[in-house]
Scaffold this motif. Structure first.
Motif, mmCIF file in Angstrom:
data_model
loop_
_atom_site.group_PDB
_atom_site.id
_atom_site.type_symbol
_atom_site.label_atom_id
_atom_site.label_comp_id
_atom_site.label_asym_id
_atom_site.label_seq_id
_atom_site.Cartn_x
_atom_site.Cartn_y
_atom_site.Cartn_z
ATOM 1 N N THR A 78 7.764 -53.645 -87.933
ATOM 2 C CA THR A 78 7.052 -54.176 -89.100
ATOM 3 C C THR A 78 6.484 -55.556 -88.816
ATOM 4 O OG1 THR A 78 8.533 -52.921 -90.547
ATOM 5 C CG2 THR A 78 7.238 -54.662 -91.569
ATOM 6 N N VAL A 79 7.210 -56.372 -88.059
ATOM 7 C CA VAL A 79 6.684 -57.687 -87.668
ATOM 8 C C VAL A 79 5.403 -57.508 -86.858
ATOM 9 C CG1 VAL A 79 7.070 -59.750 -86.256
ATOM 10 C CG2 VAL A 79 8.906 -58.888 -87.713
ATOM 11 N N ASP A 293 16.642 -57.875 -97.081
ATOM 12 C CA ASP A 293 15.305 -57.722 -96.510
ATOM 13 C C ASP A 293 14.878 -59.017 -95.838
ATOM 14 O OD1 ASP A 293 12.738 -55.800 -96.719
ATOM 15 O OD2 ASP A 293 12.108 -57.901 -96.838
ATOM 16 N N GLN A 294 14.283 -58.913 -94.641
ATOM 17 C CA GLN A 294 13.931 -60.080 -93.841
ATOM 18 C C GLN A 294 12.468 -60.485 -93.925
ATOM 19 O OE1 GLN A 294 16.212 -58.195 -90.265
ATOM 20 N NE2 GLN A 294 16.189 -60.382 -89.870
ATOM 21 N N GLN A 295 11.721 -59.903 -94.865
ATOM 22 C CA GLN A 295 10.313 -60.273 -95.018
ATOM 23 C C GLN A 295 9.555 -60.118 -93.699
ATOM 24 O OE1 GLN A 295 9.635 -60.704 -98.179
ATOM 25 N NE2 GLN A 295 10.160 -62.734 -98.892
ATOM 26 N N ALA A 296 9.748 -58.964 -93.043
ATOM 27 C CA ALA A 296 9.235 -58.761 -91.691
ATOM 28 C C ALA A 296 7.720 -58.869 -91.587
ATOM 29 C CB ALA A 296 9.695 -57.408 -91.160
ATOM 30 N N ALA A 297 6.989 -58.225 -92.497
ATOM 31 C CA ALA A 297 5.527 -58.263 -92.422
ATOM 32 C C ALA A 297 5.005 -59.684 -92.590
ATOM 33 C CB ALA A 297 4.921 -57.346 -93.482
ATOM 34 N N GLN A 298 5.574 -60.422 -93.550
ATOM 35 C CA GLN A 298 5.161 -61.809 -93.749
ATOM 36 C C GLN A 298 5.505 -62.661 -92.536
ATOM 37 O OE1 GLN A 298 6.780 -63.742 -97.238
ATOM 38 N NE2 GLN A 298 5.823 -65.703 -96.756
ATOM 39 N N MET A 299 6.637 -62.373 -91.906
ATOM 40 C CA MET A 299 7.026 -63.106 -90.711
ATOM 41 C C MET A 299 5.979 -62.929 -89.609
ATOM 42 S SD MET A 299 10.657 -62.937 -88.610
ATOM 43 C CE MET A 299 11.596 -63.504 -90.036
ATOM 44 N N GLY A 300 5.495 -61.699 -89.445
ATOM 45 C CA GLY A 300 4.467 -61.444 -88.443
ATOM 46 C C GLY A 300 3.171 -62.168 -88.740
ATOM 47 N N GLU A 301 2.767 -62.144 -90.010
ATOM 48 C CA GLU A 301 1.528 -62.823 -90.401
ATOM 49 C C GLU A 301 1.630 -64.326 -90.182
ATOM 50 O OE1 GLU A 301 0.490 -61.725 -94.365
ATOM 51 O OE2 GLU A 301 0.640 -59.573 -93.972
ATOM 52 N N GLU A 302 2.763 -64.909 -90.551
ATOM 53 C CA GLU A 302 2.951 -66.348 -90.382
ATOM 54 C C GLU A 302 2.972 -66.724 -88.896
ATOM 55 O OE1 GLU A 302 2.778 -68.464 -92.643
ATOM 56 O OE2 GLU A 302 3.455 -67.618 -94.544
ATOM 57 N N ALA A 303 3.585 -65.873 -88.075
ATOM 58 C CA ALA A 303 3.646 -66.142 -86.641
ATOM 59 C C ALA A 303 2.247 -66.169 -86.032
ATOM 60 C CB ALA A 303 4.511 -65.092 -85.939
ATOM 61 N N PHE A 304 1.408 -65.198 -86.429
ATOM 62 C CA PHE A 304 0.048 -65.199 -85.889
ATOM 63 C C PHE A 304 -0.732 -66.415 -86.363
ATOM 64 C CE2 PHE A 304 -4.469 -64.392 -85.942
ATOM 65 C CZ PHE A 304 -4.689 -63.990 -84.637
ATOM 66 N N ASN A 305 -0.575 -66.791 -87.627
ATOM 67 C CA ASN A 305 -1.284 -67.966 -88.142
ATOM 68 C C ASN A 305 -0.872 -69.230 -87.398
ATOM 69 O OD1 ASN A 305 -2.788 -66.541 -90.047
ATOM 70 N ND2 ASN A 305 -1.215 -66.730 -91.630
ATOM 71 N N MET A 306 0.389 -69.302 -86.988
ATOM 72 C CA MET A 306 0.850 -70.442 -86.192
ATOM 73 C C MET A 306 0.162 -70.461 -84.827
ATOM 74 S SD MET A 306 4.918 -70.952 -86.809
ATOM 75 C CE MET A 306 5.436 -72.307 -87.880
ATOM 76 N N PHE A 307 0.054 -69.271 -84.213
ATOM 77 C CA PHE A 307 -0.662 -69.167 -82.939
ATOM 78 C C PHE A 307 -2.110 -69.598 -83.108
ATOM 79 C CE2 PHE A 307 -3.918 -66.246 -81.323
ATOM 80 C CZ PHE A 307 -4.013 -66.710 -80.014
ATOM 81 N N LEU A 308 -2.763 -69.108 -84.157
ATOM 82 C CA LEU A 308 -4.171 -69.398 -84.389
ATOM 83 C C LEU A 308 -4.396 -70.895 -84.558
ATOM 84 C CD1 LEU A 308 -6.699 -67.590 -84.637
ATOM 85 C CD2 LEU A 308 -6.469 -67.764 -87.111
ATOM 86 N N HIS A 309 -3.473 -71.550 -85.252
ATOM 87 C CA HIS A 309 -3.597 -72.999 -85.447
ATOM 88 C C HIS A 309 -3.514 -73.717 -84.106
ATOM 89 C CE1 HIS A 309 -3.364 -76.820 -87.543
ATOM 90 N NE2 HIS A 309 -2.320 -77.147 -86.783
ATOM 91 N N GLN A 310 -2.628 -73.232 -83.232
ATOM 92 C CA GLN A 310 -2.489 -73.863 -81.912
ATOM 93 C C GLN A 310 -3.748 -73.701 -81.073
ATOM 94 O OE1 GLN A 310 1.337 -73.618 -79.595
ATOM 95 N NE2 GLN A 310 1.812 -72.083 -81.156
ATOM 96 N N ILE A 324 8.799 -72.354 -89.942
ATOM 97 C CA ILE A 324 8.737 -71.728 -91.266
ATOM 98 C C ILE A 324 10.019 -70.929 -91.481
ATOM 99 C CG2 ILE A 324 7.551 -70.019 -92.693
ATOM 100 C CD1 ILE A 324 4.960 -70.782 -91.265
ATOM 101 N N VAL A 325 10.699 -71.214 -92.587
ATOM 102 C CA VAL A 325 11.932 -70.497 -92.930
ATOM 103 C C VAL A 325 11.671 -69.687 -94.199
ATOM 104 C CG1 VAL A 325 14.375 -70.686 -93.481
ATOM 105 C CG2 VAL A 325 13.325 -72.347 -91.920
ATOM 106 N N LEU A 326 11.670 -68.370 -94.064
ATOM 107 C CA LEU A 326 11.401 -67.483 -95.185
ATOM 108 C C LEU A 326 12.685 -67.187 -95.960
ATOM 109 C CD1 LEU A 326 9.086 -64.916 -93.355
ATOM 110 C CD2 LEU A 326 8.376 -66.884 -94.729
ATOM 111 N N ASP A 327 12.541 -66.938 -97.246
ATOM 112 C CA ASP A 327 13.694 -66.599 -98.081
ATOM 113 C C ASP A 327 14.059 -65.126 -97.924
ATOM 114 O OD1 ASP A 327 14.596 -68.912 -99.312
ATOM 115 O OD2 ASP A 327 13.042 -68.833 -100.854
#
Length: 346
Positions: A78-79, A293-310, A324-327
């Motif tokens: 899902t990530v 639930d670990q918010q897997a899809a959101q975790m993947g989206e946030e990870a890519f956005n971090m890469f894109l910013h770099q 980023i620490v997700l609830d």
């Protein structure tokens, strides 16, 4: 038939080849209207961009590498889906490598991705990884690197995680609120931060609710169905049979559930059970497995956005490494709902 070039497109829309090239690569200096006009013309002419030539000019391949411990675990799948969803919207393709939870395969995967000249790497560290040299090599080469879920702060790169401590605290407290008092925990390897955080959350929830932390009710497994079975059997064979179990992840919980039922105990009446991860099978086993639930899809989206910013800000200087620490989200099903008045969520 001759290959269509950017010069053909330029002639079609009465502009320059340079403008066409910039439009096809979404250059900010080209207006949205012009981009749409040029892209429509390119499609009508069956234009196929020469990705090799484009990457040589730009210094980018528009490929991002992903390293995960296992594609068989729904959380990681899902990530990856979350990463791909955002990546495609930004013109990136994904190159996936799974380490099969082995450190040596992870090293091989990182080397393969670097040799493939990916624009960046998003990774989750395998639980058997004992050295971080391969990740430090990625940093040394100035290739954008983002870690998710299983991370190491000492690498010093951006990361996205779930609050594992909070999730474990919530899971354990839920069992307490259901009236369970001898709550066991099947944990994982403690050198892995997420498993250590979950153990701490379990311990602190017991203490906060004035329950004794009993080392005899803590088992250390290997995060698998078989390990869950073995650890649960050990708990049932002990002098202090638990009346509830918090498992470190859902596969462990599944194994524990099998043994509980094989030994004739009723779930949740005699032994309550809750996992962690919200795997795809969790709602469909009997009884349905409560989990986090670990918010897997959101975790993947946030990870890519971090890469894109770099990659879009290669010279940016940061005094602190972004994290980023997700609830976590508590999902209550039948396996832990001993009190009938308690509402169950599917």
């Amino acid at each position: 038939m001759a290959r269509v070039t950017i010069h053909d497109i330029a002639k079609k829309v009465n502009t320059t080849a340079s403008t066409v090239s910039k439009a096809l690569n979404d250059h900010p200096s080209i207006s949205t209207a012009t981009k749409e006009l040029i892209k429509e013309a390119a499609q009508n002419l069956n234009y196929r961009q020469n990705r090799l030539a484009s990457s040589l000019r730009s210094g980018r391949t528009n490929i991002i590498g992903i390293v995960i411990p296992s594609s068989e675990i729904g959380f990681f799948a899902t990530v990856v889906h979350g990463i791909e969803k955002v990546a495609r919207n930004h013109g990136y393709n994904v190159l996936l490598f799974q380490s099969n939870i082995l450190g040596e395969y992870e090293v091989e995967g990182i080397e393969t991705l670097l040799h493939s000249s990916v624009d960046g790497i998003i990774a989750s560290i395998a639980k058997d990884t004992t050295t971080l040299d391969h990740y430090l090599e990625v940093k040394k080469r100035k290739v954008p690197l983002v870690l998710f879920d299983r991370t190491k702060d000492e690498i010093g790169v951006p990361s996205v995680v779930i609050d594992d401590y909070k999730g474990a605290y919530m899971a354990t407290e839920h069992l307490i609120l259901q009236g369970y008092t001898r709550i066991a925990h099947i944990s994982g390897a403690q050198h892995v931060k997420i498993f250590n955080d979950r153990l701490r959350g379990y311990v602190d929830a017991l203490r906060a609710n004035h329950l004794t932390v009993d080392d005899d009710l803590i088992q250390y497994g290997k995060n698998s169905i078989e390990s869950g079975r073995a650890c649960m059997q050990a708990l049932l064979d002990s002098a202090k049979v638990p009346d509830a179990v918090f498992a470190v992840e859902d596969f462990t919980a599944l194994g524990a559930q099998q043994i509980i039922k094989q030994n004739g105990y009723k779930i949740p009446q005699q032994i309550g059970l809750i996992g962690f991860g919200n795997e795809s099978f969790s709602p469909f086993i009997t009884p349905g497995l409560s989990t986090v639930d670990q918010q897997a899809a959101q975790m993947g989206e946030e990870a890519f956005n971090m890469f894109l910013h770099q990659i879009n800000n290669p010279d940016i200087a940061t005094e602190s490494i972004p994290k980023i620490v997700l609830d976590p989200v508590l999902i209550i099903r039948e396996s832990s709902s001993r009190r009938p008045a308690y509402d169950c969520n599917n």
